[in-house]
Design a protein around this motif. Structure first.
Motif, PDB file in Angstrom:
ATOM      1  N   MET A   2      -4.315  -0.289   0.776  1.00  0.00           N
ATOM      2  CA  MET A   2      -4.076  -1.313  -0.231  1.00  0.00           C
ATOM      3  C   MET A   2      -2.720  -1.964   0.033  1.00  0.00           C
ATOM      4  SD  MET A   2      -4.094  -0.952  -4.419  1.00  0.00           S
ATOM      5  CE  MET A   2      -5.814  -0.483  -4.428  1.00  0.00           C
ATOM      6  N   LYS A  24      -0.354  -6.834  -2.706  1.00  0.00           N
ATOM      7  CA  LYS A  24      -1.044  -7.714  -3.636  1.00  0.00           C
ATOM      8  C   LYS A  24      -2.211  -7.023  -4.337  1.00  0.00           C
ATOM      9  CE  LYS A  24       0.106 -11.951  -1.118  1.00  0.00           C
ATOM     10  NZ  LYS A  24      -0.451 -13.175  -0.464  1.00  0.00           N
ATOM     11  N   GLY A  25      -2.476  -5.759  -3.973  1.00  0.00           N
ATOM     12  CA  GLY A  25      -3.576  -5.027  -4.582  1.00  0.00           C
ATOM     13  C   GLY A  25      -4.909  -5.225  -3.900  1.00  0.00           C
ATOM     14  N   LYS A  26      -4.911  -5.832  -2.715  1.00  0.00           N
ATOM     15  CA  LYS A  26      -6.144  -6.092  -1.989  1.00  0.00           C
ATOM     16  C   LYS A  26      -6.443  -4.931  -1.044  1.00  0.00           C
ATOM     17  CE  LYS A  26      -8.343  -9.496   1.045  1.00  0.00           C
ATOM     18  NZ  LYS A  26      -8.159 -10.773   1.792  1.00  0.00           N
ATOM     19  N   TRP A  47      -2.784   1.443  -9.733  1.00  0.00           N
ATOM     20  CA  TRP A  47      -3.744   0.569  -9.083  1.00  0.00           C
ATOM     21  C   TRP A  47      -4.860   1.421  -8.481  1.00  0.00           C
ATOM     22  CZ3 TRP A  47      -0.641  -3.748  -6.059  1.00  0.00           C
ATOM     23  CH2 TRP A  47       0.143  -4.445  -6.983  1.00  0.00           C
ATOM     24  N   ARG A  94     -11.959  -5.690  -5.798  1.00  0.00           N
ATOM     25  CA  ARG A  94     -11.175  -6.245  -6.889  1.00  0.00           C
ATOM     26  C   ARG A  94      -9.720  -5.844  -6.714  1.00  0.00           C
ATOM     27  NH1 ARG A  94     -12.470  -5.684 -13.395  1.00  0.00           N
ATOM     28  NH2 ARG A  94     -10.963  -7.280 -14.061  1.00  0.00           N
ATOM     29  N   LYS A  95      -8.803  -6.756  -7.092  1.00  0.00           N
ATOM     30  CA  LYS A  95      -7.380  -6.470  -6.930  1.00  0.00           C
ATOM     31  C   LYS A  95      -6.978  -5.265  -7.771  1.00  0.00           C
ATOM     32  CE  LYS A  95      -5.678 -11.035  -5.623  1.00  0.00           C
ATOM     33  NZ  LYS A  95      -4.710 -12.124  -5.945  1.00  0.00           N
ATOM     34  N   SER A  99      -4.153  -4.643  -9.084  1.00  0.00           N
ATOM     35  CA  SER A  99      -3.292  -4.960 -10.224  1.00  0.00           C
ATOM     36  C   SER A  99      -4.091  -5.274 -11.481  1.00  0.00           C
ATOM     37  CB  SER A  99      -2.385  -6.138  -9.877  1.00  0.00           C
ATOM     38  OG  SER A  99      -3.155  -7.270  -9.490  1.00  0.00           O
ATOM     39  N   LYS A 100      -5.393  -5.526 -11.342  1.00  0.00           N
ATOM     40  CA  LYS A 100      -6.245  -5.852 -12.481  1.00  0.00           C
ATOM     41  C   LYS A 100      -7.162  -4.701 -12.871  1.00  0.00           C
ATOM     42  CE  LYS A 100      -6.346 -10.797 -11.363  1.00  0.00           C
ATOM     43  NZ  LYS A 100      -7.210 -11.976 -11.102  1.00  0.00           N
ATOM     44  N   THR A 101      -6.882  -3.528 -12.387  1.00  0.00           N
ATOM     45  CA  THR A 101      -7.763  -2.385 -12.629  1.00  0.00           C
ATOM     46  C   THR A 101      -7.118  -1.411 -13.607  1.00  0.00           C
ATOM     47  OG1 THR A 101      -6.848  -1.208 -10.709  1.00  0.00           O
ATOM     48  CG2 THR A 101      -8.818  -2.559 -10.352  1.00  0.00           C
TER      49      THR A 101
END
Length: 268
Positions: free
Chosen positions: A163, A166-168, A202, A213-214, A216-218
């Motif tokens: 990862m 950017k969280g990708k 993350w 999904r990124k 940072s949004k998890t």
């Protein structure tokens, strides 16, 4: 009766004694209350020291016992030891173990949202669109510490799932970095969540269409981060099944009541 001279001498002697006593009292008052008889002052000093020792002993008895695991009541030890153990396990889980033998497992990650399996393709793309038994869905999981920190790589491509900042999710050929380490968390619903060790909070996640999904949004409660570990189709564990050996013993019969048991041959 005695002579007047003897009576006068006795009176003078009595007056002399009274004067001496008065002088002693006045001298004692001038020296102060602490300056009395040396014997009395010495006795008073011993009594003061004894009282001070008794006071210090009583103060030590009234002090609370140190909150050490070895001392105190049983409830105190029970409350301290779990905290010490948890801190030790947490500290050791953050350290990479280079000495112990690494545990290697092979399984597939079934995504709860997409209904498919996570795969690592040769073009370094990662998604959750593989069917059961797909060669790219076969993952090799290596333990990083004695805890639950692991490194995940594709068995077909040899690329590690990592990862970036950017969280990708990206694929790397060298997975020694901390961004390629994930912590396996078993949830209450028996699903497993993979949290990145470098970016705390993350998680590895995929959408309903199987796209990454990124991180940072998890969050841990989201369905996108829930996975189920499954063995690949046709894959068997390396552990050998234990086989039981049955031994045939001849049956025994009773000859008489109260006598010892005797062995009888099997009928043919």
């Amino acid at each position: 009766m005695g002579s007047p001279r003897s009576a006068l001498s006795c009176l003078l002697l009595h007056l002399l004694l009274l004067c001496l006593q008065a002088q002693v009292r006045s001298a004692a008052q001038r020296r102060g209350p602490g300056a009395g008889d040396p014997a009395d002052s010495a006795g008073q000093g011993h009594e003061d020291r004894a009282f001070g020792q008794r006071g210090r002993a009583a103060e030590n008895l009234t002090k609370p016992a140190p909150n050490y695991p070895e001392e105190g009541s049983r409830e105190q030890r029970d409350s301290v030891l779990p905290k010490v153990t948890q801190r030790h396990v947490r500290e050791q889980s953050l350290v990479t173990d280079q000495l112990s033998r690494r545990l290697i497992r092979t399984y597939q990650l079934y995504s709860r949202t997409s209904g498919k399996h996570v795969q690592v393709l040769a073009n370094k793309r990662i998604n959750a669109m593989a069917e059961d038994g797909d060669p790219f869905a076969k993952l090799i999981v290596e333990t990083d510490t004695f805890g639950s920190r692991v490194r995940v790589r594709g068995a077909e491509t040899g690329l590690y799932i990592c990862m970036n900042k950017k969280g990708k999710l990206i694929a790397k050929s060298n997975g020694k970095g901390k961004d390629c380490v994930f912590t396996e968390i078993v949830l209450e619903n028996n699903y497993t969540a993979l949290r990145n060790a470098k970016y705390e909070g993350w998680y590895m996640a995929f959408t309903r269409k199987g796209r990454p999904r990124k991180g940072s949004k998890t969050r841990q409660h989201q369905r996108e981060v829930h996975f189920m570990k499954r063995l690949p189709r046709g894959h068997h564990t390396t552990e050998q099944s234990l086989r039981f050996e049955f031994l045939n013993y001849p049956p025994f019969t009773r000859s008489l009541r109260g006598s010892q048991r005797t062995w009888a041959p099997e009928p043919r």
